[in-house]
Motif scaffolding. Structure first.
Motif, PDB file in Angstrom:
ATOM      1  N   ARG A 187       0.864  -1.177   0.000  1.00 46.62           N
ATOM      2  CA  ARG A 187       0.000   0.000   0.000  1.00 46.62           C
ATOM      3  C   ARG A 187       0.905   1.234   0.000  1.00 46.62           C
ATOM      4  O   ARG A 187       1.691   1.424   0.924  1.00 46.62           O
ATOM      5  CB  ARG A 187      -0.911  -0.003   1.229  1.00 46.62           C
ATOM      6  CG  ARG A 187      -1.918  -1.156   1.237  1.00 46.62           C
ATOM      7  CD  ARG A 187      -2.646  -1.250   2.577  1.00 46.62           C
ATOM      8  NE  ARG A 187      -3.302   0.004   2.921  1.00 46.62           N
ATOM      9  CZ  ARG A 187      -4.511   0.370   2.497  1.00 46.62           C
ATOM     10  NH1 ARG A 187      -5.184  -0.451   1.687  1.00 46.62           N
ATOM     11  NH2 ARG A 187      -5.057   1.514   2.863  1.00 46.62           N
ATOM     12  N   ALA A 188       0.786   2.052  -1.041  1.00 47.04           N
ATOM     13  CA  ALA A 188       1.713   3.169  -1.209  1.00 47.04           C
ATOM     14  C   ALA A 188       0.978   4.501  -1.294  1.00 47.04           C
ATOM     15  O   ALA A 188      -0.156   4.577  -1.782  1.00 47.04           O
ATOM     16  CB  ALA A 188       2.555   2.968  -2.469  1.00 47.04           C
ATOM     17  N   VAL A 189       1.643   5.553  -0.806  1.00 49.68           N
ATOM     18  CA  VAL A 189       1.165   6.924  -1.001  1.00 49.68           C
ATOM     19  C   VAL A 189       2.271   7.709  -1.706  1.00 49.68           C
ATOM     20  O   VAL A 189       3.458   7.415  -1.547  1.00 49.68           O
ATOM     21  CB  VAL A 189       0.789   7.614   0.331  1.00 49.68           C
ATOM     22  CG1 VAL A 189      -0.392   6.917   0.979  1.00 49.68           C
ATOM     23  CG2 VAL A 189       1.979   7.664   1.271  1.00 49.68           C
ATOM     24  N   ILE A 190       1.862   8.704  -2.485  1.00 50.26           N
ATOM     25  CA  ILE A 190       2.792   9.576  -3.207  1.00 50.26           C
ATOM     26  C   ILE A 190       2.620  10.989  -2.663  1.00 50.26           C
ATOM     27  O   ILE A 190       1.499  11.508  -2.632  1.00 50.26           O
ATOM     28  CB  ILE A 190       2.525   9.555  -4.723  1.00 50.26           C
ATOM     29  CG1 ILE A 190       2.654   8.122  -5.269  1.00 50.26           C
ATOM     30  CG2 ILE A 190       3.483  10.488  -5.449  1.00 50.26           C
ATOM     31  CD1 ILE A 190       2.246   8.001  -6.732  1.00 50.26           C
TER      32      ILE A 190
ATOM     33  N   MET B 245       5.871   5.049   1.424  1.00 52.49           N
ATOM     34  CA  MET B 245       5.610   6.435   1.043  1.00 52.49           C
ATOM     35  C   MET B 245       6.709   6.924   0.110  1.00 52.49           C
ATOM     36  O   MET B 245       7.894   6.883   0.464  1.00 52.49           O
ATOM     37  CB  MET B 245       5.544   7.326   2.291  1.00 52.49           C
ATOM     38  CG  MET B 245       5.352   8.812   1.978  1.00 52.49           C
ATOM     39  SD  MET B 245       4.903   9.806   3.428  1.00 52.49           S
ATOM     40  CE  MET B 245       6.319   9.478   4.509  1.00 52.49           C
ATOM     41  N   PHE B 246       6.318   7.361  -1.099  1.00 54.26           N
ATOM     42  CA  PHE B 246       7.227   8.049  -2.007  1.00 54.26           C
ATOM     43  C   PHE B 246       7.151   9.526  -1.641  1.00 54.26           C
ATOM     44  O   PHE B 246       6.093  10.156  -1.792  1.00 54.26           O
ATOM     45  CB  PHE B 246       6.819   7.827  -3.459  1.00 54.26           C
ATOM     46  CG  PHE B 246       7.018   6.414  -3.944  1.00 54.26           C
ATOM     47  CD1 PHE B 246       8.258   5.986  -4.405  1.00 54.26           C
ATOM     48  CD2 PHE B 246       5.970   5.501  -3.930  1.00 54.26           C
ATOM     49  CE1 PHE B 246       8.452   4.684  -4.863  1.00 54.26           C
ATOM     50  CE2 PHE B 246       6.154   4.195  -4.372  1.00 54.26           C
ATOM     51  CZ  PHE B 246       7.399   3.787  -4.833  1.00 54.26           C
TER      52      PHE B 246
ATOM     53  N   ILE C 158      -1.723   2.122  -4.981  1.00 51.44           N
ATOM     54  CA  ILE C 158      -1.641   3.514  -4.540  1.00 51.44           C
ATOM     55  C   ILE C 158      -2.926   3.857  -3.779  1.00 51.44           C
ATOM     56  O   ILE C 158      -4.019   3.860  -4.348  1.00 51.44           O
ATOM     57  CB  ILE C 158      -1.451   4.459  -5.735  1.00 51.44           C
ATOM     58  CG1 ILE C 158      -0.149   4.121  -6.464  1.00 51.44           C
ATOM     59  CG2 ILE C 158      -1.424   5.921  -5.276  1.00 51.44           C
ATOM     60  CD1 ILE C 158       0.067   4.919  -7.735  1.00 51.44           C
ATOM     61  N   VAL C 159      -2.790   4.141  -2.492  1.00 50.14           N
ATOM     62  CA  VAL C 159      -3.958   4.390  -1.647  1.00 50.14           C
ATOM     63  C   VAL C 159      -4.124   5.865  -1.304  1.00 50.14           C
ATOM     64  O   VAL C 159      -5.093   6.243  -0.644  1.00 50.14           O
ATOM     65  CB  VAL C 159      -3.873   3.556  -0.349  1.00 50.14           C
ATOM     66  CG1 VAL C 159      -3.922   2.077  -0.668  1.00 50.14           C
ATOM     67  CG2 VAL C 159      -2.612   3.897   0.452  1.00 50.14           C
TER      68      VAL C 159
ATOM     69  N   LEU D  34      -2.109   9.838   6.753  1.00 46.63           N
ATOM     70  CA  LEU D  34      -1.455   8.539   6.939  1.00 46.63           C
ATOM     71  C   LEU D  34      -2.254   7.606   7.837  1.00 46.63           C
ATOM     72  O   LEU D  34      -2.283   6.389   7.613  1.00 46.63           O
ATOM     73  CB  LEU D  34      -0.053   8.736   7.525  1.00 46.63           C
ATOM     74  CG  LEU D  34       1.027   9.243   6.562  1.00 46.63           C
ATOM     75  CD1 LEU D  34       2.370   9.295   7.275  1.00 46.63           C
ATOM     76  CD2 LEU D  34       1.116   8.361   5.336  1.00 46.63           C
ATOM     77  N   ARG D  35      -2.881   8.139   8.859  1.00 52.65           N
ATOM     78  CA  ARG D  35      -3.598   7.267   9.809  1.00 52.65           C
ATOM     79  C   ARG D  35      -4.736   6.528   9.131  1.00 52.65           C
ATOM     80  O   ARG D  35      -5.018   5.362   9.446  1.00 52.65           O
ATOM     81  CB  ARG D  35      -4.122   8.103  10.966  1.00 52.65           C
ATOM     82  CG  ARG D  35      -4.751   7.286  12.096  1.00 52.65           C
ATOM     83  CD  ARG D  35      -4.909   8.125  13.339  1.00 52.65           C
ATOM     84  NE  ARG D  35      -3.616   8.580  13.838  1.00 52.65           N
ATOM     85  CZ  ARG D  35      -3.471   9.422  14.862  1.00 52.65           C
ATOM     86  NH1 ARG D  35      -4.534   9.906  15.476  1.00 52.65           N
ATOM     87  NH2 ARG D  35      -2.271   9.776  15.263  1.00 52.65           N
ATOM     88  N   ASP D  36      -5.410   7.186   8.177  1.00 56.02           N
ATOM     89  CA  ASP D  36      -6.498   6.530   7.454  1.00 56.02           C
ATOM     90  C   ASP D  36      -5.971   5.640   6.330  1.00 56.02           C
ATOM     91  O   ASP D  36      -6.516   4.567   6.074  1.00 56.02           O
ATOM     92  CB  ASP D  36      -7.450   7.575   6.870  1.00 56.02           C
ATOM     93  CG  ASP D  36      -8.222   8.323   7.957  1.00 56.02           C
ATOM     94  OD1 ASP D  36      -8.469   7.735   9.022  1.00 56.02           O
ATOM     95  OD2 ASP D  36      -8.562   9.506   7.731  1.00 56.02           O
TER      96      ASP D  36
END
Length: 288
Positions: free
Chosen positions: A20-23, A68-69, A46-47, A60-62
């Motif tokens: 699970r990744a965030v940008i 994380m990129f 990508i979440v 981030l908590r949700d």
């Protein structure tokens, strides 16, 4: 999908647990470019996408990302300050994304898993994801080890053990000499006095621990475990296995009654009778 993406798909681990990744990048085109490249990796989901560090911290908590990129240079809260504001318990693995390679040293000083230079190249992205997977596997192994040490500490009635203590040759033997058994009931851990246990038997994927009750009639504790796991926790001299699905507290046996087919019946001090199967007749020396 073009040939390049097909090649990357072929090298992606098919059974790999999804990442699970965030940008986080203040440039929409940079976010979109990385998103397109990550589509070639089926194990990356990508979440979330954020245009500044403050929004990322709040989300981030949700999102609960594994990865994380993170862009280094952003107005307001930059990449390094973003990391400083994230609680350790919520910190994902981090890959810095930057247009300047002189940030690489600071990235690793901030415990980043890797860094990528803009424009991001497919080969470097593949290397970064490989490092992320290794780092996640190590993190999960460390967490599992910590849980095991905590459990061993509970079984021994002491604070969580250090790894060198748990690896001592007589560690398992020492735990078996303890006078309590830890039974997990949901989020609780119950300490059961070994002398109060009458017998233990299996019921599908669960174990039933029959113990003395306050009213003298007895009680039954149920936990999800296997017979093998119970045998590893208990001293076989005190709790021998007498049947494929039964263990007994040897101190509670008061009578043995032979049966014509080679089996026997054990009578406990509470009046309960249990079968001693022929395959476990070697336990007679312990029980008598």
């Amino acid at each position: 999908m073009d040939a390049r993406a097909t090649t990357l798909d072929a090298t992606a681990p098919a059974a790999q647990t999804r990442l699970r990744a965030v940008i986080v990048d203040d440039e929409p085109l940079a976010r979109r470019g990385l998103e397109i490249r990550l589509q070639a990796w089926p194990d990356v989901e990508i979440v979330g996408q954020y245009g500044d560090g403050a929004s990322a911290i709040a989300g981030l908590r949700d999102d609960r990302p594994d990865l994380m990129f993170l862009d280094v240079q952003m107005p307001g809260v930059d990449g390094f300050e973003t990391l400083r504001r994230i609680p350790a318990s919520e910190m994902p693995l981090v890959v810095f994304v930057t247009a300047y390679d002189h940030y690489a040293i600071r990235a690793f000083e901030a415990s980043a898993t890797d860094y990528l230079l803009k424009p991001v190249e497919d080969s470097r992205l593949a290397q970064a994801l490989a490092r992320v997977r290794c780092a996640r596997a190590q993190r999960e192994a460390d967490a599992h080890c910590g849980q095991l040490l905590e459990l061993l500490g509970e079984l021994s009635g002491r604070a969580p053990l250090r790894l060198d203590e748990a690896l001592q040759p007589d560690a398992a033997r020492q735990l078996r000499r303890e006078d309590r058994l830890i039974v997990r009931d949901g989020h609780r851990s119950l300490r059961v006095e070994l002398r109060s246990i009458r017998w233990i038997d299996a019921a599908g994927d669960y174990m039933c621990i029959h113990v003395d009750g306050e009213d003298g009639k007895g009680d039954t504790l149920i936990l999800r475990a296997t017979m093998r796991e119970m045998e590893q926790q208990l001293d076989p001299q005190r709790f021998p296995r007498i049947h494929r699905s039964t263990m007994v507290n040897a101190d509670r046996v008061v009578q043995l009654r032979p049966h014509t087919n080679g089996e026997s019946f054990l009578r406990l001090d509470c009046g309960q009778e249990l079968k001693l199967s022929r395959t476990h007749r070697d336990k007679l020396s312990i029980l008598l």
